[in-house]
Scaffold this active site. Structure first.
Site, PDB file in Angstrom:
ATOM      1  CE  LYS A  26       6.111  -6.814   2.814  1.00 47.55           C
ATOM      2  NZ  LYS A  26       4.763  -6.366   2.704  1.00 47.55           N
TER       3      LYS A  26
ATOM      4  CE  LYS B 116       4.749  -3.316   4.203  1.00 43.68           C
ATOM      5  NZ  LYS B 116       3.329  -3.491   3.899  1.00 43.68           N
TER       6      LYS B 116
END
Ligand code: PBG
Length: 329
Positions: A254, A200
């Site tokens: 992500k 992330k």
């Protein structure tokens, strides 16, 4: 010889008609691999549109039930729930309160839908803390890794107890998967899987989400715990390896579109399901350009999802899940 000077190999033959293109297509989307992120807010009478995400709302418990039902009807594979509590504090108490908004909404959804689709929860603290950071702060204002792990463990157990079918820790603390796995196992939830937000990045593309979840940090940013977009590429694979060693059942990358190279590397490295999160800014960009008449909305949506799928995602978290699922069926 009569063809001298012209190409014998013609790639255009397989592109000429729609049935031909459909038959040879190498990448397909299916509704069951789409996951819809949803927001539920405590203490509102009516669903509130999110200005920076046209088509996305902060739901009441009732409107959430309706929208979740529509997603299930469309064949969407799962949803991931985010909550906006009425009261926030330094430790994010609403996150593990059995009466907290996420826990109440989970009970509603599982009561309505059972296992018609996978009802997951984002496990983090930023939606619940008054300072907006993803963890507990030290007196100096840094996020305290290990104190935060205890909170995540408690939030995960509260979510599982309320009916979450999959825990998705998104806070990027070191050791979060191990802490949550141990807590779930200890509380009788050894059957509940963990989808790690393993990779992330500290991304500008989360901007609109922070309006939807009302969780923008009051000071500073998340660069001290989320990954640097320019950071070592191998760091992504280390994050994934650690999460798997700690017991993650599936992993996530992500954002999606700016990190398709990372997604492909992760897919090629691991043997667990890989999810990709097409985040709020990716959604907002396409919606905004389409609203201006600058791009064809549906084609841009489909192309973006196909690209994410082709780069290796088994599951895609996308705010368009219901719409796209309907179009596919
Ligand atoms: C953190 C979390 C964020 C998103 C999902 N989980 C925000 C952040 O890290 O700042 C962003 C999702 C999106 O932008 O769509 N709980």
């Amino acid at each position: 010889m009569s063809n001298a000077g012209f190409p014998a190999v013609r790639l255009r033959r397989l592109r000429r008609t729609a049935p031909m293109r459909r038959m040879v297509a190498g990448t397909r989307l299916h509704p069951s691999e789409l996951v819809l992120p949803m927001f539920v807010k405590e203490g509102i009478e009516q669903a509130q549109p999110v200005a920076s995400m046209p088509g996305v709302a902060q739901h009441t418990r009732d409107s959430l039930r309706k929208a979740a039902h529509e997603a299930a009807e469309a064949g969407v594979g799962g949803l991931i729930l985010f909550g906006v509590p009425a009261v926030k504090d330094a430790r994010g108490s609403a996150g593990d309160d059995p009466d907290g908004i996420v826990q109440r909404a989970l009970a509603d959804l599982r009561g309505d839908l059972g296992d018609a689709l996978v009802v997951m929860t984002d496990t983090c603290l930023d939606e619940f803390t008054d300072h907006g950071h993803c963890g507990i702060l030290t007196p100096e204002g840094e996020v305290d890794n290990d104190a935060t792990l205890e909170r995540y463990a408690s939030v995960a157990v509260a979510q599982a107890a309320a009916g979450s079918a999959c825990i998705a820790p998104s806070g990027m603390m070191d050791g979060q998967v191990a802490a949550i796995r141990a807590a779930l196992d200890g509380a009788g939830f050894s059957h509940i899987p963990i989808l790690g937000y393993s990779v992330k990045y500290a991304s500008a593309f989360y901007g609109p989400f922070r309006d939807a979840a009302e969780c923008a940090p009051r000071f500073g940013d998340r660069a001290a715990y989320q990954q640097d977009p320019a950071g070592p590429v191998g760091e992504a694979l280390r994050e994934v390896a650690l999460d798997l060693a700690e017991g993650a059942d599936a992993v996530m990358v992500k954002p999606a579109m700016a990190y398709l190279d990372i997604l492909r590397q992760v897919r090629d490295t691991v043997d667990v399901p890989v999810a990709a999160y097409q985040v709020s800014g990716e959604y907002a960009m396409i919606e905004a350009a389409a609203a201006n008449g600058w791009i064809d909305r549906e084609r841009a949506i489909d192309e973006s999802l196909i690209a994410i799928r082709r780069a290796g995602a088994d599951m895609i978290l996308t705010y368009w899940a219901t719409e796209v699922a309907r179009r596919l069926s």
